[in-house]
Design a protein around this motif. Sequence first.
Motif, PDB file in Angstrom:
ATOM      1  N   LEU A  65       0.829  -1.208   0.000  1.00  0.00           N
ATOM      2  CA  LEU A  65       0.000   0.000   0.000  1.00  0.00           C
ATOM      3  C   LEU A  65       0.866   1.262   0.000  1.00  0.00           C
ATOM      4  O   LEU A  65       1.642   1.503   0.913  1.00  0.00           O
ATOM      5  N   LEU A  66       0.723   2.080  -1.056  1.00  0.00           N
ATOM      6  CA  LEU A  66       1.434   3.357  -1.156  1.00  0.00           C
ATOM      7  C   LEU A  66       0.637   4.498  -0.529  1.00  0.00           C
ATOM      8  O   LEU A  66       1.208   5.484  -0.077  1.00  0.00           O
ATOM      9  N   GLY A  67      -0.679   4.366  -0.555  1.00  0.00           N
ATOM     10  CA  GLY A  67      -1.503   5.419   0.009  1.00  0.00           C
ATOM     11  C   GLY A  67      -2.981   5.135  -0.145  1.00  0.00           C
ATOM     12  O   GLY A  67      -3.392   4.317  -0.977  1.00  0.00           O
ATOM     13  N   ARG A  68      -3.766   5.829   0.677  1.00  0.00           N
ATOM     14  CA  ARG A  68      -5.233   5.705   0.635  1.00  0.00           C
ATOM     15  C   ARG A  68      -5.784   7.117   0.835  1.00  0.00           C
ATOM     16  O   ARG A  68      -5.378   7.821   1.757  1.00  0.00           O
ATOM     17  N   TRP A  69      -6.701   7.514  -0.060  1.00  0.00           N
ATOM     18  CA  TRP A  69      -7.268   8.854  -0.018  1.00  0.00           C
ATOM     19  C   TRP A  69      -8.782   8.745  -0.099  1.00  0.00           C
ATOM     20  O   TRP A  69      -9.319   8.045  -0.959  1.00  0.00           O
ATOM     21  N   ASP A  70      -9.463   9.443   0.793  1.00  0.00           N
ATOM     22  CA  ASP A  70     -10.927   9.427   0.808  1.00  0.00           C
ATOM     23  C   ASP A  70     -11.455  10.794   0.386  1.00  0.00           C
ATOM     24  O   ASP A  70     -10.989  11.832   0.891  1.00  0.00           O
ATOM     25  N   PHE A  71     -12.419  10.773  -0.531  1.00  0.00           N
ATOM     26  CA  PHE A  71     -13.075  11.972  -1.026  1.00  0.00           C
ATOM     27  C   PHE A  71     -14.556  11.843  -0.686  1.00  0.00           C
ATOM     28  O   PHE A  71     -15.273  11.054  -1.312  1.00  0.00           O
ATOM     29  N   PRO A  72     -15.039  12.592   0.319  1.00  0.00           N
ATOM     30  CA  PRO A  72     -16.427  12.446   0.766  1.00  0.00           C
ATOM     31  C   PRO A  72     -17.428  12.939  -0.282  1.00  0.00           C
ATOM     32  O   PRO A  72     -17.124  13.795  -1.118  1.00  0.00           O
ATOM     33  N   ALA A  73     -18.633  12.392  -0.192  1.00  0.00           N
ATOM     34  CA  ALA A  73     -19.697  12.758  -1.136  1.00  0.00           C
ATOM     35  C   ALA A  73     -19.978  14.255  -1.110  1.00  0.00           C
ATOM     36  O   ALA A  73     -20.319  14.844  -2.133  1.00  0.00           O
ATOM     37  N   GLY A  74     -19.807  14.891   0.032  1.00  0.00           N
ATOM     38  CA  GLY A  74     -20.040  16.323   0.145  1.00  0.00           C
ATOM     39  C   GLY A  74     -19.104  17.166  -0.713  1.00  0.00           C
ATOM     40  O   GLY A  74     -19.400  18.312  -1.028  1.00  0.00           O
ATOM     41  N   ASP A  75     -17.974  16.585  -1.124  1.00  0.00           N
ATOM     42  CA  ASP A  75     -17.015  17.281  -1.984  1.00  0.00           C
ATOM     43  C   ASP A  75     -17.173  16.913  -3.456  1.00  0.00           C
ATOM     44  O   ASP A  75     -16.386  17.357  -4.293  1.00  0.00           O
ATOM     45  N   ALA A  76     -18.174  16.113  -3.774  1.00  0.00           N
ATOM     46  CA  ALA A  76     -18.322  15.614  -5.145  1.00  0.00           C
ATOM     47  C   ALA A  76     -18.374  16.737  -6.176  1.00  0.00           C
ATOM     48  O   ALA A  76     -17.715  16.677  -7.212  1.00  0.00           O
ATOM     49  N   GLY A  77     -19.140  17.770  -5.894  1.00  0.00           N
ATOM     50  CA  GLY A  77     -19.289  18.860  -6.855  1.00  0.00           C
ATOM     51  C   GLY A  77     -17.983  19.546  -7.201  1.00  0.00           C
ATOM     52  O   GLY A  77     -17.711  19.823  -8.365  1.00  0.00           O
ATOM     53  N   LYS A  78     -17.146  19.794  -6.208  1.00  0.00           N
ATOM     54  CA  LYS A  78     -15.892  20.501  -6.481  1.00  0.00           C
ATOM     55  C   LYS A  78     -14.859  19.601  -7.158  1.00  0.00           C
ATOM     56  O   LYS A  78     -13.904  20.099  -7.745  1.00  0.00           O
ATOM     57  N   ASN A  79     -15.030  18.292  -7.106  1.00  0.00           N
ATOM     58  CA  ASN A  79     -14.092  17.373  -7.752  1.00  0.00           C
ATOM     59  C   ASN A  79     -14.517  16.980  -9.171  1.00  0.00           C
ATOM     60  O   ASN A  79     -13.763  16.317  -9.871  1.00  0.00           O
TER      61      ASN A  79
END
Length: 135
Positions: A65-79
């Motif tokens: 494992l090199l890394g794990r990143w979580d992007f919450p649903a609340g940030d979906a629009g900006k991503n």
Amino acid sequence: PATLSIARLNQLFTVATVEIGSLSAVRENSLKVYVVPRDADGDPLKAAAAIRVEAFDLTKPEKPLLGRWDFPAGDAGKNWYESIIVRGYALTCPLKAPASTTEITVRISFVDSLTQRTLTTQRVLSNKPAPMPAK
């Protein structure tokens, strides 16, 4: 909270599959991962979701494992990102150190906010420098 029956849900355009876009790449100190949700017809579909990105160096079986990143649903629009060649989530995942391997396996877990279904996919990204254009 309101819930939809399976019959009603099946009448809606929902995410059927998710893919890691072809422009996803290893950058100097990060991964740029394009996540494309698709409906049952294979068309890109803007859908709110919580997204987890995991990166692995499979040449190191003791600690891949090199890394794990979580992007919450609340940030979906900006991503969300759209252009002539890309339509999907554009996610930047900083690496603690530059990757030392020539291939990085990226796995996506996509939890659709509407259906609560979890969709997963993975893809191997090359960590080789792009060839220089011919002069």
